[in-house]
Motif scaffolding. Structure first.
Motif, PDB file in Angstrom:
ATOM      1  N   UNK A 477       0.831  -1.208   0.000  1.00  0.00           N
ATOM      2  CA  UNK A 477       0.000   0.000   0.000  1.00  0.00           C
ATOM      3  C   UNK A 477       0.866   1.258   0.000  1.00  0.00           C
ATOM      4  N   UNK A 478       1.892   1.278   0.820  1.00  0.00           N
ATOM      5  CA  UNK A 478       2.797   2.431   0.860  1.00  0.00           C
ATOM      6  C   UNK A 478       3.470   2.619  -0.500  1.00  0.00           C
ATOM      7  N   UNK A 479       3.902   1.499  -1.106  1.00  0.00           N
ATOM      8  CA  UNK A 479       4.537   1.591  -2.417  1.00  0.00           C
ATOM      9  C   UNK A 479       3.591   2.123  -3.480  1.00  0.00           C
ATOM     10  N   UNK A 480       2.321   1.683  -3.451  1.00  0.00           N
ATOM     11  CA  UNK A 480       1.336   2.164  -4.427  1.00  0.00           C
ATOM     12  C   UNK A 480       1.103   3.665  -4.267  1.00  0.00           C
ATOM     13  N   UNK A 481       0.989   4.127  -3.023  1.00  0.00           N
ATOM     14  CA  UNK A 481       0.791   5.558  -2.786  1.00  0.00           C
ATOM     15  C   UNK A 481       1.978   6.363  -3.303  1.00  0.00           C
ATOM     16  N   UNK A 491       7.990  14.590  -5.129  1.00  0.00           N
ATOM     17  CA  UNK A 491       8.582  13.655  -4.157  1.00  0.00           C
ATOM     18  C   UNK A 491       7.572  13.280  -3.082  1.00  0.00           C
ATOM     19  N   UNK A 492       7.722  12.077  -2.538  1.00  0.00           N
ATOM     20  CA  UNK A 492       6.855  11.662  -1.435  1.00  0.00           C
ATOM     21  C   UNK A 492       7.263  12.449  -0.194  1.00  0.00           C
ATOM     22  N   UNK A 493       6.267  13.047   0.463  1.00  0.00           N
ATOM     23  CA  UNK A 493       6.537  13.815   1.681  1.00  0.00           C
ATOM     24  C   UNK A 493       5.471  13.502   2.719  1.00  0.00           C
ATOM     25  N   UNK A 607      -1.743  12.833   2.565  1.00  0.00           N
ATOM     26  CA  UNK A 607      -1.559  12.670   1.122  1.00  0.00           C
ATOM     27  C   UNK A 607      -2.722  13.294   0.349  1.00  0.00           C
ATOM     28  N   UNK A 608      -3.953  13.057   0.833  1.00  0.00           N
ATOM     29  CA  UNK A 608      -5.127  13.587   0.144  1.00  0.00           C
ATOM     30  C   UNK A 608      -5.150  15.112   0.174  1.00  0.00           C
ATOM     31  N   UNK A 609      -4.616  15.688   1.250  1.00  0.00           N
ATOM     32  CA  UNK A 609      -4.556  17.150   1.347  1.00  0.00           C
ATOM     33  C   UNK A 609      -3.500  17.717   0.405  1.00  0.00           C
ATOM     34  N   UNK A 611      -2.206  16.198  -2.284  1.00  0.00           N
ATOM     35  CA  UNK A 611      -2.441  15.827  -3.688  1.00  0.00           C
ATOM     36  C   UNK A 611      -3.924  15.542  -3.890  1.00  0.00           C
ATOM     37  N   UNK A 612      -4.755  16.564  -3.892  1.00  0.00           N
ATOM     38  CA  UNK A 612      -6.212  16.366  -3.935  1.00  0.00           C
ATOM     39  C   UNK A 612      -6.715  15.721  -5.230  1.00  0.00           C
ATOM     40  N   UNK A 613      -5.934  15.774  -6.310  1.00  0.00           N
ATOM     41  CA  UNK A 613      -6.387  15.196  -7.583  1.00  0.00           C
ATOM     42  C   UNK A 613      -6.070  13.701  -7.711  1.00  0.00           C
ATOM     43  N   UNK A 614      -5.306  13.171  -6.755  1.00  0.00           N
ATOM     44  CA  UNK A 614      -4.923  11.759  -6.809  1.00  0.00           C
ATOM     45  C   UNK A 614      -5.908  10.940  -5.985  1.00  0.00           C
ATOM     46  N   UNK A 615      -6.375   9.849  -6.554  1.00  0.00           N
ATOM     47  CA  UNK A 615      -7.300   8.972  -5.841  1.00  0.00           C
ATOM     48  C   UNK A 615      -6.512   7.812  -5.223  1.00  0.00           C
TER      49      UNK A 615
END
Length: 638
Positions: A477-481, A491-493, A607-609, A611-615
């Motif tokens: 799950x972490x890898x998919x996100x 970058x992932x933050x 993450x949702x905050x 990157x709001x366009x990513x599901x």
């Protein structure tokens, strides 16, 4: 006609190399330990050393991480700064008795107790033959020997640097190590050579500057610590068995303390010889005094997490099976995940070895791993308490009494299990297992060694996947996100539970060629494009590192409030012997507090905050493990 390219290399004369070894002790080291407490951290570049440049995080020039930590309010970083101040405020000194032993062994040429040998390996003589195959083997042998000697040279220089710091600090009443962070939040001493983060040599010659009376519990923990440092499988036994081990070896312990170099040298056979020697000296002083419980001890006693990465995954997923395997669940003796995985691997290998070779190509490889079976029946060997009494009877290390095969044992799988949660690849795991098989020396053919290593690696990773399905689900799950975020060229933050902003630094590099009249230089510069695969592969281990660093910081702050002298090395927490019981209570309470937070849910919300366009996919399902069971688990940290 194109001319062949020529490459020119400037090398030092061997005499220069020899000179480096003798002068390494005179090299000026700028970031020495401090003789006064470090300045308290108040900002990105405000704290640590008094005059030398100091930065709270080692960003290695990554602008995103530097800007992230500068942009957050100081109030958000209060716990981070406070924990770094506590770690930097611990006062150390050189253990002169152990240092004297190190210097004596080193002056005699080293080569024992983990010290590198001062002599080089002789180059093989050229064979008196014109056989091309023999000549080629000789050339390869010479090449390998030269490589080994270069590595020995590097180790000797490193040892000299460590000892040069010990010599400079030997007469000081005490000194301090200012700490800072890597980008994940793990804390490190800023001095690079002699610190408690270093090797057994470093840890053996360092002790707390302030001593505290042992007390009844402290004397007990000192004995347990000594057994842990002796190792050889003893560290995996129950506390009572460790105490019995120490009581049965008191003559060896007294001899090690009184005659460390010219006596029986029992301590040299320990896994951590210099730390074991320090414990022998401390225990000997206490037991020979008129009041052992009143003896003052300067020795830091370690409490280490039991495969700590898997502990965090088990807590994240509330996975009861995984939690029991890594001692989050109370038990009469410590669960040993490495032996458990080794036993599972051996079961599979035995089954494969009995299949039809015509239908299964892995049969010959399995047979190689089980051909040489020890005389001890496997069910008996799996009982660790019986291991211990066999140790007493045969006077062997527990590692010698394996789980039923001379090839498949705890040591074979240990490194792979340890690194599995930190993103080890199949190739990396194969290299680890191949190295262990090489050390055993039973397989001499290189092609067979490679094939057997590939087979053993596949079986080991399969056994891990079956035992830690929840951890695998969370890692996936972490890898998919991370992949979704990186696909947006970002970058992932994330923010750690103690408020530290974390930004993964992995970007694609641009290569630049600079031509001069003498040569052509290739330079690499960080570009703007994100390295998607690296962002994905690195996120699960980096996220877990940010969690274990948070646990350490929370524990450090609470220990300080309780009046304890705390030192930490990632998942290894240290205090005086008399304070171990109190620290054990604190670190368990802080682990429960950490995992009382909805960590994965908070991460998804962040993450949702951002990157709001990513599901993003929903968080993985959780099990029914109650993390409060850790409070009564004796071997969670031990």
């Amino acid at each position: 006609r194109r001319l062949k390219k020529k490459h020119f290399v400037i090398e030092c004369d061997p005499l220069v190399h020899e000179g480096f070894e003798s002068t390494a002790r005179h090299v000026e080291i700028p970031y020495l330990p401090m003789l006064v407490p470090p300045t308290k951290w108040k900002g990105y570049d405000k704290g640590g050393h008094l005059f030398l440049p100091s930065y709270v995080m080692r960003t290695h020039g990554v602008k995103d991480q530097k800007e992230a930590i500068k942009s957050v309010p100081r109030k958000q970083l209060r716990k981070v700064f406070e924990a770094l101040d506590i770690l930097g405020g611990t006062k150390w000194r050189v253990n002169r008795r152990v240092h004297d032993v190190v210097e004596t062994i080193w002056s005699r040429g080293g080569g024992i107790a983990g010290l590198v040998d001062k002599g080089n390996i002789p180059l093989p003589e050229q064979p008196e033959t014109e056989d091309p195959d023999e000549i080629q083997k000789w050339k390869w042998s010479v090449k390998k020997t030269k490589k080994a000697n270069r590595e020995l040279h590097a180790e000797r220089c490193d040892t000299e640097l460590k000892l040069s710091v010990a010599r400079k600090m030997r007469e000081e009443d005490g000194f301090y190590y200012p700490h800072n962070l890597d980008f994940r939040g793990r804390a490190y001493p800023m001095h690079p050579h002699l610190s408690h983060l270093g090797s057994d040599l470093c840890r053996g010659v360092l002790e707390y500057a302030e001593g505290r009376p042992l007390g009844k519990s402290g004397l007990r923990w000192l004995k347990i610590h000594l057994a842990n440092k002796y190792g050889g499988g003893i560290e995996k036994l129950s506390h009572e068995s460790k105490l019995t081990f120490v009581e049965d070896h008191l003559p060896d312990i007294f001899d090690s303390a009184a005659n460390p170099v010219d006596g029986n040298c029992w301590w040299i056979n320990a896994e951590d010889p210099f730390q074991c020697l320090a414990a022998c000296m401390d225990l000997s002083n206490a037991l020979e005094s008129s009041s052992p419980h009143g003896a003052v001890s300067h020795l830091p006693i370690h409490q280490d997490g039991s495969c700590n990465g898997l502990q965090h995954y088990a807590a994240l997923g509330r996975d009861y099976m995984g939690a029991a395997a890594v001692n989050l669940v109370p038990g009469e003796k410590p669960a040993d995940i490495y032996s458990e995985i080794a036993a599972r691997v051996l079961d599979v290998v035995r089954e494969d070895s009995m299949k039809d070779p015509a239908t299964d190509p892995s049969v010959p490889l399995a047979k190689v791993l089980v051909d040489e079976v020890s005389l001890l029946p496997a069910p008996l060997c799996l009982n660790q308490e019986i291991f211990f009494f066999m140790y007493l009877f045969f006077n062997k290390t527990v590692e010698d009494l394996d789980i039923g095969s001379l090839q498949v044992d705890r040591k074979l799988v240990k490194q792979t299990v340890m690194t599995s949660v930190y993103g080890v690849t199949f190739i990396g795991a194969r290299q680890q297992i191949m190295k262990r098989l090489q050390e055993k020396g039973h397989i001499t053919d290189d092609k067979l060694l490679y094939d057997v290593s590939c087979y053993a690696t596949r079986v080991t990773l399969d056994a891990l996947g079956q035992m830690f399905q929840s951890a695998r689900a969370i890692m996936a799950w972490l890898g998919d996100c991370a992949k979704m975020i990186a696909s947006k060229n970002q970058p992932v933050r994330w923010t750690s539970p103690v408020g530290l902003p974390v930004v993964q630094p992995y970007k694609k590099y641009k290569n630049y060629m600079i031509r001069t009249s003498l040569q052509c230089l290739a330079l690499r510069r960080e570009g703007d494009a994100i390295a998607t695969q690296r962002q994905k592969a690195a996120f699960p281990p980096n996220f877990v590192h940010s969690l274990d660093s948070s646990h350490m910081m929370m524990t450090a702050i609470t220990c300080k409030e309780a009046g304890l002298h705390f030192a930490g090395v990632h998942d290894s927490f240290w205090v005086h012997a008399c304070d171990v019981d109190k620290m054990n209570q604190i670190l368990r309470e802080q682990f429960v507090e950490l995992y009382s937070m909805p960590i994965l849910e908070n991460l998804l919300e962040e993450f949702q905050t951002l990157f709001p366009t990513v599901e993003f996919p929903p968080c993985p399902a959780q099990g029914n493990f109650d993390v409060r069971e850790v409070l009564t688990s004796t071997y969670f940290f031990n």
